[in-house]
Design a protein around this motif. Structure first.
Motif, PDB file in Angstrom:
ATOM      1  N   UNK A 136      51.864  47.451  43.413  1.00  0.00           N
ATOM      2  CA  UNK A 136      51.710  48.494  42.339  1.00  0.00           C
ATOM      3  C   UNK A 136      50.410  49.147  42.034  1.00  0.00           C
ATOM      4  N   UNK A 137      49.348  48.135  41.962  1.00  0.00           N
ATOM      5  CA  UNK A 137      47.978  48.686  41.690  1.00  0.00           C
ATOM      6  C   UNK A 137      47.153  47.827  42.410  1.00  0.00           C
ATOM      7  N   UNK A 138      45.888  47.976  42.969  1.00  0.00           N
ATOM      8  CA  UNK A 138      45.129  47.121  43.639  1.00  0.00           C
ATOM      9  C   UNK A 138      43.760  46.984  42.700  1.00  0.00           C
ATOM     10  N   UNK A 139      43.274  45.979  42.577  1.00  0.00           N
ATOM     11  CA  UNK A 139      42.208  45.478  41.772  1.00  0.00           C
ATOM     12  C   UNK A 139      41.036  45.427  42.776  1.00  0.00           C
ATOM     13  N   UNK A 140      39.862  46.240  42.245  1.00  0.00           N
ATOM     14  CA  UNK A 140      38.603  45.926  43.121  1.00  0.00           C
ATOM     15  C   UNK A 140      37.632  44.850  42.404  1.00  0.00           C
ATOM     16  N   UNK A 141      37.734  43.803  43.205  1.00  0.00           N
ATOM     17  CA  UNK A 141      37.023  42.465  42.507  1.00  0.00           C
ATOM     18  C   UNK A 141      35.583  42.832  41.942  1.00  0.00           C
ATOM     19  N   UNK A 142      35.385  41.990  40.776  1.00  0.00           N
ATOM     20  CA  UNK A 142      34.156  42.183  40.222  1.00  0.00           C
ATOM     21  C   UNK A 142      33.837  40.813  39.399  1.00  0.00           C
ATOM     22  N   UNK A 143      34.765  39.964  39.322  1.00  0.00           N
ATOM     23  CA  UNK A 143      34.663  38.830  38.375  1.00  0.00           C
ATOM     24  C   UNK A 143      34.668  39.260  36.762  1.00  0.00           C
ATOM     25  N   UNK A 144      34.612  38.563  36.075  1.00  0.00           N
ATOM     26  CA  UNK A 144      34.514  38.690  34.478  1.00  0.00           C
ATOM     27  C   UNK A 144      33.044  39.120  34.161  1.00  0.00           C
ATOM     28  N   UNK A 145      32.140  38.626  35.227  1.00  0.00           N
ATOM     29  CA  UNK A 145      30.725  39.228  34.940  1.00  0.00           C
ATOM     30  C   UNK A 145      30.366  40.435  35.522  1.00  0.00           C
ATOM     31  N   UNK A 146      31.084  40.891  36.379  1.00  0.00           N
ATOM     32  CA  UNK A 146      30.734  42.409  37.005  1.00  0.00           C
ATOM     33  C   UNK A 146      29.387  42.075  37.886  1.00  0.00           C
TER      34      UNK A 146
END
Length: 255
Positions: free
Chosen positions: A163-173
């Motif tokens: 439905x959506x794709x997330x661009x990874x960054x982890x919780x720290x960005x």
């Protein structure tokens, strides 16, 4: 809103397909969830129980019920999916989704290597059961993908049923679409947006500077994820040009 204010960007009503705020719950208590919903639930579109925290969270069913009663969908972090996959327990993972009444699931490969065809197969299979959100990018800062690869992976996962794709960054960005300093890889984002519709992407943006950057690039109704519970209200003011970072940005754009 509590009172009328002119020249404020329009935000679509929930449930919405764009302008999503995805919040990361890293272990809120039941009382904290109640307080969070009371303050920020109206501005929250979906909540992720970070990585595999759901495995050790007390009163998990009660917590999920609180979010559901507030009309806020939830899902387990992608690391939990990976923990099941590396142990050859995919069918067990599906049973867990059913047991806890989950309507969404995240498919990721940020911590383990999964052949992409196989990952897309998991997406397709889970899409028969739940709404799938897939994540592209590695949690390993040393793994840097070329823009064409990000695009290819995102396109394939959308076609597989995400439905959506997330661009990874982890919780720290500080990985994936960001440099270790937290700075956006601007060229990468620009390239991705030439091929992938912006409303299909959830950009993980835990840091205020990252949120501001994406709002200025795409607009108030950009999809942003990994938002801390205490940052939902501040983020909404940034979206509306009601915080110094975007105060002047929308004044001449909104009619």
């Amino acid at each position: 809103m509590n009172y009328p204010l002119l020249n404020v960007p329009e935000r679509p009503a929930k449930p919405r397909q764009k302008g999503l705020t995805m919040v990361m719950d890293k272990g809120l208590s039941l009382r904290q969830v109640e307080d969070f919903i009371d303050v920020a639930g109206v501005h929250t579109d979906i909540v992720k129980l970070g990585w595999a925290t759901s495995h050790v969270t007390p009163n998990l069913k009660e917590k999920l019920a609180l979010y559901k009663s507030a009309g806020i969908p939830t899902y387990f972090g992608g690391t939990l999916f990976e923990a099941f996959i590396i142990r050859n327990q995919f069918s067990d993972y599906q049973r867990v989704l059913d047991e806890y009444g989950m309507e969404y699931a995240e498919v990721s490969d940020g911590s383990i290597d999964i052949e992409h065809d196989k990952k897309c197969g998991f997406i397709s299979e889970l899409a028969k059961q739940v709404t799938v959100i897939s994540e592209v990018g590695s949690k390993d800062a040393a793994k840097i993908f070329a823009p064409y690869k990000w695009i290819k992976l995102m396109q394939a996962e959308i076609e597989a049923g995400a439905w959506k794709v997330i661009a990874e960054a982890r919780e720290g960005g500080n990985v994936g679409i960001y440099r270790g300093s937290g700075e956006v890889r601007e060229g990468l984002v620009d390239e991705i947006l030439t091929q992938i519709p912006e409303e299909t992407i959830i950009w993980e943006a835990p840091q205020k500077e990252q949120q501001v950057w994406f709002i200025k690039l795409i607009g108030s109704n950009v999809n942003l994820g990994n938002i801390a519970p205490a940052e939902v209200i501040p983020l909404e003011t940034i979206r509306l040009g009601l915080r110094g970072d975007t105060f002047d940005y929308f004044l001449n754009q909104v009619k």
